[in-house]
Write a protein that holds these residues in place. Structure first.
Motif, mmCIF file in Angstrom:
data_model
loop_
_atom_site.group_PDB
_atom_site.id
_atom_site.type_symbol
_atom_site.label_atom_id
_atom_site.label_comp_id
_atom_site.label_asym_id
_atom_site.label_seq_id
_atom_site.Cartn_x
_atom_site.Cartn_y
_atom_site.Cartn_z
ATOM 1 N N UNK A 54 0.861 -1.195 0.000
ATOM 2 C CA UNK A 54 0.000 0.000 0.000
ATOM 3 C C UNK A 54 0.892 1.238 0.000
ATOM 4 N N UNK A 55 0.933 1.944 -1.135
ATOM 5 C CA UNK A 55 1.835 3.081 -1.296
ATOM 6 C C UNK A 55 1.546 4.187 -0.278
ATOM 7 N N UNK A 56 0.248 4.374 0.042
ATOM 8 C CA UNK A 56 -0.136 5.436 0.990
ATOM 9 C C UNK A 56 0.587 5.260 2.322
ATOM 10 N N UNK A 57 0.600 4.033 2.829
ATOM 11 C CA UNK A 57 1.236 3.794 4.124
ATOM 12 C C UNK A 57 2.756 3.783 4.013
ATOM 13 N N UNK A 58 3.275 3.439 2.832
ATOM 14 C CA UNK A 58 4.723 3.525 2.627
ATOM 15 C C UNK A 58 5.188 4.979 2.753
ATOM 16 N N UNK A 59 4.431 5.895 2.144
ATOM 17 C CA UNK A 59 4.765 7.324 2.213
ATOM 18 C C UNK A 59 4.631 7.836 3.647
ATOM 19 N N UNK A 60 3.590 7.348 4.342
ATOM 20 C CA UNK A 60 3.388 7.760 5.736
ATOM 21 C C UNK A 60 4.548 7.295 6.605
ATOM 22 N N UNK A 61 4.977 6.049 6.404
ATOM 23 C CA UNK A 61 6.093 5.507 7.188
ATOM 24 C C UNK A 61 7.366 6.300 6.929
ATOM 25 N N UNK A 62 7.603 6.685 5.660
ATOM 26 C CA UNK A 62 8.795 7.467 5.319
ATOM 27 C C UNK A 62 8.763 8.824 6.018
ATOM 28 N N UNK A 63 7.586 9.440 6.044
ATOM 29 C CA UNK A 63 7.454 10.734 6.723
ATOM 30 C C UNK A 63 7.691 10.594 8.229
ATOM 31 N N UNK A 64 7.108 9.554 8.829
ATOM 32 C CA UNK A 64 7.263 9.361 10.274
ATOM 33 C C UNK A 64 8.721 9.077 10.644
ATOM 34 N N UNK A 65 9.438 8.410 9.748
ATOM 35 C CA UNK A 65 10.875 8.189 9.996
ATOM 36 C C UNK A 65 11.634 9.515 9.961
ATOM 37 N N UNK A 66 11.180 10.431 9.105
ATOM 38 C CA UNK A 66 11.801 11.768 9.035
ATOM 39 C C UNK A 66 11.569 12.523 10.354
ATOM 40 N N UNK A 67 10.370 12.374 10.914
ATOM 41 C CA UNK A 67 10.073 12.989 12.214
ATOM 42 C C UNK A 67 10.953 12.361 13.296
ATOM 43 N N UNK A 68 11.096 11.041 13.243
ATOM 44 C CA UNK A 68 11.929 10.338 14.228
ATOM 45 C C UNK A 68 13.373 10.814 14.167
ATOM 46 N N UNK A 69 13.875 11.061 12.951
ATOM 47 C CA UNK A 69 15.254 11.546 12.796
ATOM 48 C C UNK A 69 15.427 12.901 13.469
ATOM 49 N N UNK A 70 14.399 13.752 13.347
ATOM 50 C CA UNK A 70 14.452 15.066 14.009
ATOM 51 C C UNK A 70 14.476 14.894 15.522
ATOM 52 N N UNK A 71 13.632 14.009 16.040
ATOM 53 C CA UNK A 71 13.601 13.772 17.489
ATOM 54 C C UNK A 71 14.935 13.204 17.965
ATOM 55 N N UNK A 72 15.494 12.268 17.196
ATOM 56 C CA UNK A 72 16.800 11.688 17.567
ATOM 57 C C UNK A 72 17.883 12.767 17.624
ATOM 58 N N UNK A 73 17.708 13.810 16.803
ATOM 59 C CA UNK A 73 18.689 14.905 16.778
ATOM 60 C C UNK A 73 18.389 15.966 17.837
ATOM 61 N N UNK A 74 17.371 15.705 18.675
ATOM 62 C CA UNK A 74 17.034 16.648 19.744
ATOM 63 C C UNK A 74 16.123 17.777 19.315
ATOM 64 N N UNK A 75 15.503 17.643 18.130
ATOM 65 C CA UNK A 75 14.600 18.680 17.629
ATOM 66 C C UNK A 75 13.151 18.284 17.887
ATOM 67 N N UNK A 76 12.287 19.235 18.278
ATOM 68 C CA UNK A 76 10.877 18.899 18.507
ATOM 69 C C UNK A 76 10.168 18.566 17.196
ATOM 70 N N UNK A 77 9.103 17.800 17.274
ATOM 71 C CA UNK A 77 8.354 17.401 16.082
ATOM 72 C C UNK A 77 7.804 18.610 15.340
ATOM 73 N N UNK A 78 7.464 19.682 16.064
ATOM 74 C CA UNK A 78 6.887 20.866 15.407
ATOM 75 C C UNK A 78 7.891 21.581 14.509
ATOM 76 N N UNK A 79 9.185 21.235 14.633
ATOM 77 C CA UNK A 79 10.205 21.876 13.800
ATOM 78 C C UNK A 79 10.313 21.226 12.422
#
Length: 364
Positions: free
Chosen positions: A152-177
């Motif tokens: 399901x491509x829709x959920x693949x794109x969602x997972x990719x976006x959520x991983x991008x958010x996780x990378x920001x959190x891992x770097x100490x940046x808030x999700x709103x950034x």
């Protein structure tokens, strides 16, 4: 509107909460005296509603309200259960915005949990705990999304976006950034991350700082810089002053604030900052039965605004009879405003404005 008040122990959270809600939360000079989230509901100060009440002498007077949730002081390791831990982080997942109280005053009689006054360190401590708590929530959501993404491509794109958010959190940046499209923002809103919520930094200053000028306080300037970098709100406030004026009659309160060089209480300024940060406005309804303020998001159209009163108003919306508050006051009565052609008939595409005095016509 629901606001969560967070901060380290002994920064003035509960004193501020007591003052602005008069809810009687315990305030004492030791960590964790707030062992359950205290909740207080306060009326949103609105002079327009007072004037309408003078005009209509209504049976009911109903201002908009804000619910404040005072959370126990968080310490380093809270996300892993230190201090009072995750149970309190869970209490702020449902709030609309976070009021982060930061200590910017010196007082040898009030111990600091880390031994010294350092707003940058304190903000980093709280933010890190919120980020660590969010990572646990986000990891579970990513796992769930990855399972649904097979084929399901829709959920693949969602997972990719959520991983991008996780990378920001891992770097100490808030999700709103994290910059995101409207669709991605809608996905992020379903994850209930603490660091995706709007933040107002409430810089808790001494009474003397307000008489001497808040800009002279170097701790406050530090908070300003951090807030600007995060695109967060910042509000200089004194829990000490708010506690002093909490029980004063209005005239005495005004005189006291004037001596401090202030025209409004901390509650008034906090409400304005929250409305601005969240993009909220108020429209008003007025008549002999009730005068009332209704809170809506800026950009809301008339039928959806009517739905705040009752779903039938939105479903059977015909039109909105609207007059600007200032025009109504200038005319002295609704009848006079109608005579001057200032009461407009608006349809389904009308975008509500702050201070609109409205009568909705509907049929179901």
């Amino acid at each position: 509107m629901k606001l969560g008040i967070v901060g380290l122990p002994n920064v003035g959270k509960s004193t501020l909460f007591n003052a602005i809600t008069n809810a009687g939360a315990q305030a004492a000079n030791y960590p964790f005296c707030t062992i359950e989230p205290n909740v207080g509901v306060v009326a949103v100060p609105d002079a327009r509603l007072d004037r309408l009440a003078e005009m209509y002498h209504p049976e009911k007077y109903t201002p908009a309200t804000i619910e404040f949730v005072d959370i126990a002081g968080l310490v380093r390791g809270a996300s892993k259960g230190e201090g009072l831990g995750n149970q309190f982080l869970a209490n702020i997942r449902e709030v609309d915005a976070i009021v982060h109280v930061v200590r910017c005053f010196e007082n040898d009689d009030i111990v600091h949990v880390d031994g010294s006054i350092d707003p940058a360190r304190d903000i980093e401590t709280i933010n890190l705990e919120l980020i660590l708590s969010d990572l646990e929530v986000l990891d579970r959501r990513i796992d769930k999304t990855v399972k649904m993404a097979k084929g399901d491509k829709k959920y693949e794109e969602e997972a990719a976006f959520l991983r991008r958010v996780k990378a920001a959190l891992d770097a100490g940046q808030p999700a709103r950034s994290v910059s995101c499209s409207e669709e991605e923002a809608a996905v992020l809103a379903t994850v209930s991350l603490l660091t995706n919520k709007p933040v107002i930094y409430a810089a808790n200053l001494s009474e003397g700082d307000f008489t001497g000028g808040v800009e002279q306080n170097p701790y406050f300037r530090t908070v300003q810089e951090i807030a600007a970098a995060e695109r967060a709100g910042v509000l200089p406030i004194s829990a000490e002053i708010e506690a002093e004026i909490a029980g004063m009659p209005p005239e005495e309160k005004s005189l006291f604030l004037a001596d401090m060089g202030l025209t409004e209480s901390g509650l008034d300024r906090l409400v304005q900052e929250c409305y601005s940060l969240l993009g909220l406005i108020s429209y008003l309804t007025a008549g002999p039965q009730e005068v009332r303020a209704w809170t809506i998001r800026r950009g809301t159209k008339a039928p959806q605004a009517a739905g705040k009163i009752h779903s039938d108003f939105e479903r059977g919306f015909i039109r909105a009879e609207v007059v600007a508050y200032d025009d109504l006051m200038a005319c002295g009565s609704m009848a006079a405003a109608k005579e001057k052609g200032l009461v407009r008939s608006e349809g389904k595409d009308y975008v509500m404005k702050d201070g609109d005095v409205v009568l909705f016509r509907f049929n179901v």
